[in-house]
Design a protein around this motif. Structure first.
Motif, short mmCIF file in Angstrom:
data_model
loop_
_atom_site.label_atom_id
_atom_site.label_comp_id
_atom_site.label_asym_id
_atom_site.label_seq_id
_atom_site.Cartn_x
_atom_site.Cartn_y
_atom_site.Cartn_z
N THR A 35 126.01 25.02 -19.07
CA THR A 35 124.84 25.36 -18.27
C THR A 35 124.75 26.86 -18.02
O THR A 35 123.65 27.43 -17.97
CB THR A 35 124.87 24.59 -16.94
OG1 THR A 35 125.06 23.21 -17.22
CG2 THR A 35 123.58 24.76 -16.18
N LEU A 45 115.49 26.45 -14.00
CA LEU A 45 116.38 25.58 -13.24
C LEU A 45 116.32 24.14 -13.73
O LEU A 45 117.35 23.48 -13.84
CB LEU A 45 116.04 25.65 -11.74
CG LEU A 45 116.94 24.80 -10.85
CD1 LEU A 45 118.39 25.25 -10.95
CD2 LEU A 45 116.46 24.85 -9.41
N ALA A 46 115.13 23.64 -14.05
CA ALA A 46 115.00 22.25 -14.53
C ALA A 46 115.78 22.08 -15.83
O ALA A 46 116.50 21.09 -16.01
CB ALA A 46 113.54 21.89 -14.72
N GLY A 47 115.67 23.03 -16.75
CA GLY A 47 116.40 22.97 -18.01
C GLY A 47 117.90 23.07 -17.79
O GLY A 47 118.69 22.42 -18.50
N GLN A 48 118.30 23.89 -16.82
CA GLN A 48 119.72 24.02 -16.51
C GLN A 48 120.29 22.70 -15.99
O GLN A 48 121.38 22.28 -16.38
CB GLN A 48 119.93 25.13 -15.48
CG GLN A 48 119.60 26.51 -15.99
CD GLN A 48 119.63 27.54 -14.88
OE1 GLN A 48 120.34 27.39 -13.90
NE2 GLN A 48 118.84 28.61 -15.06
N LEU A 49 119.55 22.05 -15.10
CA LEU A 49 120.01 20.77 -14.56
C LEU A 49 120.08 19.70 -15.65
O LEU A 49 121.02 18.89 -15.67
CB LEU A 49 119.12 20.33 -13.41
CG LEU A 49 119.18 21.23 -12.16
CD1 LEU A 49 118.17 20.75 -11.11
CD2 LEU A 49 120.58 21.26 -11.59
N VAL A 50 119.11 19.71 -16.56
CA VAL A 50 119.14 18.75 -17.67
C VAL A 50 120.35 19.05 -18.56
O VAL A 50 121.05 18.13 -19.00
CB VAL A 50 117.82 18.81 -18.48
CG1 VAL A 50 117.95 18.06 -19.79
CG2 VAL A 50 116.67 18.25 -17.65
#
Length: 145
Positions: A35, A45-50
């Motif tokens: 990540t 942030l959404a891509g990092q969480l995914v």
């Protein structure tokens, strides 16, 4: 600088793995490192969480069962007194159900006969059936099936 926060999280999870040795925190630390790279590439942030969820799931679902299966296997080599089981020894002093002395791998060991009715004379060859403390439990070679 969210990538730095992911690196700190990876370090904290790695430290937790060091103290627990469960492999879960180590896999989560790896996911945090993935990540951090994703964050460094500029993904939101959404891509990092995914990315974190996918890397953590991949580690927990794929890597952990394989690692646990390998950890559960018995060692291929025997160490210490376990390595002496099955070895041949020579009786130095008569071996009975209560006492005796054998030469095993160049060392003298106290010994007892596996079968209480056997008295094994000096000079006979025996096989070590088990080790109890500092005493070898032996059986005469000529009586083995």
């Amino acid at each position: 600088m969210p990538w730095l926060a992911w690196l700190v999280a990876a370090a904290a999870l790695g430290a937790a793995e060091f103290f627990t040795l469960t492999l879960v925190f180590g896999l989560l630390a790896g996911a945090a490192l993935v990540t951090a790279v994703v964050s460094g590439l500029g993904i939101g942030l959404a891509g990092q969480l995914v990315a974190f969820a996918a890397a953590a799931a991949a580690g927990l679902v794929v890597v952990r069962p394989v690692a646990l299966r390998h950890m559960a296997q018995a060692p291929l080599t025997h160490e210490g007194s376990d390595a002496l089981i099955g070895k041949r020894a020579e009786v130095m002093q008569e071996v009975t159900a209560f006492h005796g002395l054998i030469r095993l791998c160049g060392e003298e060991w106290s010994a007892r006969a596996l079968d209480e009715s056997h008295v094994i004379p000096a000079g006979a060859l025996v096989d070590v059936m088990e080790i109890e403390g500092a005493t070898a439990i032996v059986y005469p070679r000529e009586l083995l099936p």
